[in-house]
Design a protein around this motif. Structure first.
Motif, PDB file in Angstrom:
ATOM      1  N   PHE A  94       0.825  -1.202   0.000  1.00 25.46           N
ATOM      2  CA  PHE A  94       0.000   0.000   0.000  1.00 25.46           C
ATOM      3  C   PHE A  94       0.867   1.264   0.000  1.00 25.46           C
ATOM      4  CE2 PHE A  94      -2.197   3.392   2.303  1.00 25.46           C
ATOM      5  CZ  PHE A  94      -3.290   3.568   1.452  1.00 25.46           C
ATOM      6  N   PHE A  95       1.933   1.232   0.813  1.00 29.34           N
ATOM      7  CA  PHE A  95       2.831   2.378   0.879  1.00 29.34           C
ATOM      8  C   PHE A  95       3.513   2.619  -0.465  1.00 29.34           C
ATOM      9  CE2 PHE A  95       6.983   4.277   1.702  1.00 29.34           C
ATOM     10  CZ  PHE A  95       6.587   5.459   2.305  1.00 29.34           C
ATOM     11  N   ASP A  96       3.968   1.566  -1.127  1.00 30.18           N
ATOM     12  CA  ASP A  96       4.606   1.711  -2.438  1.00 30.18           C
ATOM     13  C   ASP A  96       3.620   2.252  -3.472  1.00 30.18           C
ATOM     14  OD1 ASP A  96       7.026   0.831  -1.494  1.00 30.18           O
ATOM     15  OD2 ASP A  96       6.708  -1.266  -2.121  1.00 30.18           O
ATOM     16  N   GLU A  97       2.388   1.772  -3.427  1.00 29.22           N
ATOM     17  CA  GLU A  97       1.373   2.240  -4.356  1.00 29.22           C
ATOM     18  C   GLU A  97       1.065   3.727  -4.127  1.00 29.22           C
ATOM     19  OE1 GLU A  97      -3.291   1.366  -5.375  1.00 29.22           O
ATOM     20  OE2 GLU A  97      -2.086  -0.246  -4.521  1.00 29.22           O
ATOM     21  N   ALA A  98       0.973   4.134  -2.853  1.00 33.23           N
ATOM     22  CA  ALA A  98       0.715   5.539  -2.539  1.00 33.23           C
ATOM     23  C   ALA A  98       1.884   6.418  -2.968  1.00 33.23           C
ATOM     24  CB  ALA A  98       0.446   5.693  -1.046  1.00 33.23           C
ATOM     25  N   ALA A  99       3.101   5.959  -2.754  1.00 33.89           N
ATOM     26  CA  ALA A  99       4.278   6.730  -3.150  1.00 33.89           C
ATOM     27  C   ALA A  99       4.344   6.861  -4.667  1.00 33.89           C
ATOM     28  CB  ALA A  99       5.551   6.090  -2.613  1.00 33.89           C
ATOM     29  N   ASP A 100       4.016   5.796  -5.381  1.00 38.54           N
ATOM     30  CA  ASP A 100       3.991   5.865  -6.845  1.00 38.54           C
ATOM     31  C   ASP A 100       2.895   6.815  -7.325  1.00 38.54           C
ATOM     32  OD1 ASP A 100       6.096   4.139  -7.063  1.00 38.54           O
ATOM     33  OD2 ASP A 100       4.845   2.352  -7.402  1.00 38.54           O
ATOM     34  N   TYR A 101       1.746   6.762  -6.662  1.00 36.28           N
ATOM     35  CA  TYR A 101       0.627   7.638  -7.049  1.00 36.28           C
ATOM     36  C   TYR A 101       0.987   9.109  -6.844  1.00 36.28           C
ATOM     37  CZ  TYR A 101      -3.963   9.815  -7.123  1.00 36.28           C
ATOM     38  OH  TYR A 101      -5.016  10.622  -7.409  1.00 36.28           O
ATOM     39  N   MET A 102       1.668   9.414  -5.752  1.00 33.56           N
ATOM     40  CA  MET A 102       2.034  10.803  -5.454  1.00 33.56           C
ATOM     41  C   MET A 102       3.371  11.189  -6.076  1.00 33.56           C
ATOM     42  SD  MET A 102       0.759  11.231  -1.563  1.00 33.56           S
ATOM     43  CE  MET A 102       1.173   9.605  -0.985  1.00 33.56           C
ATOM     44  N   MET A 103       3.992  10.266  -6.797  1.00 31.33           N
ATOM     45  CA  MET A 103       5.258  10.502  -7.488  1.00 31.33           C
ATOM     46  C   MET A 103       6.348  10.974  -6.520  1.00 31.33           C
ATOM     47  SD  MET A 103       3.548  12.209 -10.824  1.00 31.33           S
ATOM     48  CE  MET A 103       4.923  12.429 -11.864  1.00 31.33           C
ATOM     49  N   LEU A 104       6.437  10.297  -5.391  1.00 31.07           N
ATOM     50  CA  LEU A 104       7.445  10.627  -4.395  1.00 31.07           C
ATOM     51  C   LEU A 104       8.691   9.798  -4.639  1.00 31.07           C
ATOM     52  CD1 LEU A 104       5.301  10.678  -1.139  1.00 31.07           C
ATOM     53  CD2 LEU A 104       6.201  12.615  -2.380  1.00 31.07           C
ATOM     54  N   ASP A 105       9.828  10.421  -4.486  1.00 31.27           N
ATOM     55  CA  ASP A 105      11.071   9.652  -4.528  1.00 31.27           C
ATOM     56  C   ASP A 105      11.573   9.513  -3.089  1.00 31.27           C
ATOM     57  OD1 ASP A 105      11.784  12.235  -4.071  1.00 31.27           O
ATOM     58  OD2 ASP A 105      13.374  12.320  -5.581  1.00 31.27           O
ATOM     59  N   ASN A 106      12.669   8.827  -2.931  1.00 30.13           N
ATOM     60  CA  ASN A 106      13.178   8.550  -1.585  1.00 30.13           C
ATOM     61  C   ASN A 106      13.508   9.829  -0.818  1.00 30.13           C
ATOM     62  OD1 ASN A 106      12.904   5.858  -1.969  1.00 30.13           O
ATOM     63  ND2 ASN A 106      15.051   5.510  -2.567  1.00 30.13           N
ATOM     64  N   GLN A 107      14.007  10.832  -1.503  1.00 34.64           N
ATOM     65  CA  GLN A 107      14.366  12.075  -0.831  1.00 34.64           C
ATOM     66  C   GLN A 107      13.127  12.756  -0.250  1.00 34.64           C
ATOM     67  OE1 GLN A 107      16.401  14.852  -3.333  1.00 34.64           O
ATOM     68  NE2 GLN A 107      16.915  16.212  -1.649  1.00 34.64           N
ATOM     69  N   ASP A 108      12.022  12.757  -0.987  1.00 33.17           N
ATOM     70  CA  ASP A 108      10.787  13.347  -0.466  1.00 33.17           C
ATOM     71  C   ASP A 108      10.266  12.565   0.738  1.00 33.17           C
ATOM     72  OD1 ASP A 108      10.797  15.305  -2.422  1.00 33.17           O
ATOM     73  OD2 ASP A 108       9.523  14.153  -3.790  1.00 33.17           O
ATOM     74  N   ILE A 109      10.359  11.258   0.660  1.00 32.30           N
ATOM     75  CA  ILE A 109       9.887  10.424   1.774  1.00 32.30           C
ATOM     76  C   ILE A 109      10.730  10.686   3.016  1.00 32.30           C
ATOM     77  CG2 ILE A 109       9.621   8.052   2.587  1.00 32.30           C
ATOM     78  CD1 ILE A 109       8.994   7.314  -0.356  1.00 32.30           C
ATOM     79  N   TYR A 110      12.070  10.759   2.848  1.00 35.37           N
ATOM     80  CA  TYR A 110      12.938  11.040   3.982  1.00 35.37           C
ATOM     81  C   TYR A 110      12.642  12.422   4.564  1.00 35.37           C
ATOM     82  CZ  TYR A 110      15.645   7.037   2.314  1.00 35.37           C
ATOM     83  OH  TYR A 110      16.048   5.805   1.912  1.00 35.37           O
ATOM     84  N   ALA A 111      12.373  13.400   3.708  1.00 37.58           N
ATOM     85  CA  ALA A 111      12.065  14.749   4.186  1.00 37.58           C
ATOM     86  C   ALA A 111      10.779  14.743   4.998  1.00 37.58           C
ATOM     87  CB  ALA A 111      11.954  15.718   3.016  1.00 37.58           C
ATOM     88  N   CYS A 112       9.789  13.976   4.569  1.00 34.35           N
ATOM     89  CA  CYS A 112       8.523  13.908   5.319  1.00 34.35           C
ATOM     90  C   CYS A 112       8.735  13.231   6.668  1.00 34.35           C
ATOM     91  CB  CYS A 112       7.475  13.129   4.515  1.00 34.35           C
ATOM     92  SG  CYS A 112       6.850  14.047   3.122  1.00 34.35           S
ATOM     93  N   LEU A 113       9.486  12.168   6.676  1.00 32.96           N
ATOM     94  CA  LEU A 113       9.718  11.445   7.928  1.00 32.96           C
ATOM     95  C   LEU A 113      10.560  12.282   8.886  1.00 32.96           C
ATOM     96  CD1 LEU A 113      10.372   7.854   6.559  1.00 32.96           C
ATOM     97  CD2 LEU A 113       8.321   8.705   7.702  1.00 32.96           C
ATOM     98  N   ALA A 114      11.483  13.046   8.361  1.00 35.26           N
ATOM     99  CA  ALA A 114      12.365  13.857   9.220  1.00 35.26           C
ATOM    100  C   ALA A 114      11.612  15.053   9.790  1.00 35.26           C
ATOM    101  CB  ALA A 114      13.571  14.351   8.416  1.00 35.26           C
ATOM    102  N   SER A 115      10.620  15.537   9.113  1.00 34.26           N
ATOM    103  CA  SER A 115       9.894  16.706   9.616  1.00 34.26           C
ATOM    104  C   SER A 115       8.954  16.338  10.769  1.00 34.26           C
ATOM    105  CB  SER A 115       9.084  17.358   8.479  1.00 34.26           C
ATOM    106  OG  SER A 115       8.060  16.502   8.056  1.00 34.26           O
ATOM    107  N   GLU A 116       8.613  15.069  10.909  1.00 30.05           N
ATOM    108  CA  GLU A 116       7.702  14.658  11.980  1.00 30.05           C
ATOM    109  C   GLU A 116       8.412  14.609  13.319  1.00 30.05           C
ATOM    110  OE1 GLU A 116       5.063  11.316  11.241  1.00 30.05           O
ATOM    111  OE2 GLU A 116       5.545  11.512   9.132  1.00 30.05           O
ATOM    112  N   TYR A 117       9.694  14.322  13.332  1.00 33.09           N
ATOM    113  CA  TYR A 117      10.402  14.112  14.601  1.00 33.09           C
ATOM    114  C   TYR A 117      10.958  15.383  15.092  1.00 33.09           C
ATOM    115  CZ  TYR A 117       9.721   9.246  13.535  1.00 33.09           C
ATOM    116  OH  TYR A 117       9.152   8.052  13.223  1.00 33.09           O
TER     117      TYR A 117
END
Length: 117
Positions: A94-117
């Motif tokens: 599900f996570f891979d499908e959502a990331a593909d749908y939103m056209m996120l690359d690894n850098q965007d995902i890391y930026a989102c995860l880093a902003s939460e902490y």
């Protein structure tokens, strides 16, 4: 040759073209009187820098507005991605499908995860 003789017999040696007396003495003044008085137009050189300055200010305004609006949109998108990730189950598909749908690359995902902490 015969044509020249025919013309000479017909017209004689006199010149058929005549000019009135004093024509060439008055020609210059008559021509100058008929020419309209055209003075060169003053060029607006001082307006050119004003236009360049106005264009620079407009470019600065547009680039500043774009710079302020685009990061705001990306932050909203990152917040939306974070909400989707938090609501989803820990299923990798599900996570891979959502990331593909939103056209996120690894850098965007890391930026989102880093902003939460």
């Amino acid at each position: 040759m015969e044509e020249e003789k025919y013309i000479s017999d017909k017209l004689g040696r006199r010149n058929p073209f005549t000019v009135p007396e004093g024509y060439f003495e008055q020609l210059t003044t008559k021509v100058m009187e008929q020419i309209p008085d055209r003075r060169p137009k003053a060029r607006r050189v001082w307006m050119r820098p004003v236009w360049w300055a106005a264009a620079a200010v407009c470019a600065l305004f547009v680039s500043t507005a774009a710079w302020l609006v685009i990061p705001g949109e990306s932050q909203q998108n990152q917040g939306h991605v974070a909400e989707v990730i938090q609501q989803s189950q820990p299923d990798d598909a599900f996570f891979d499908e959502a990331a593909d749908y939103m056209m996120l690359d690894n850098q965007d995902i890391y930026a989102c995860l880093a902003s939460e902490y």
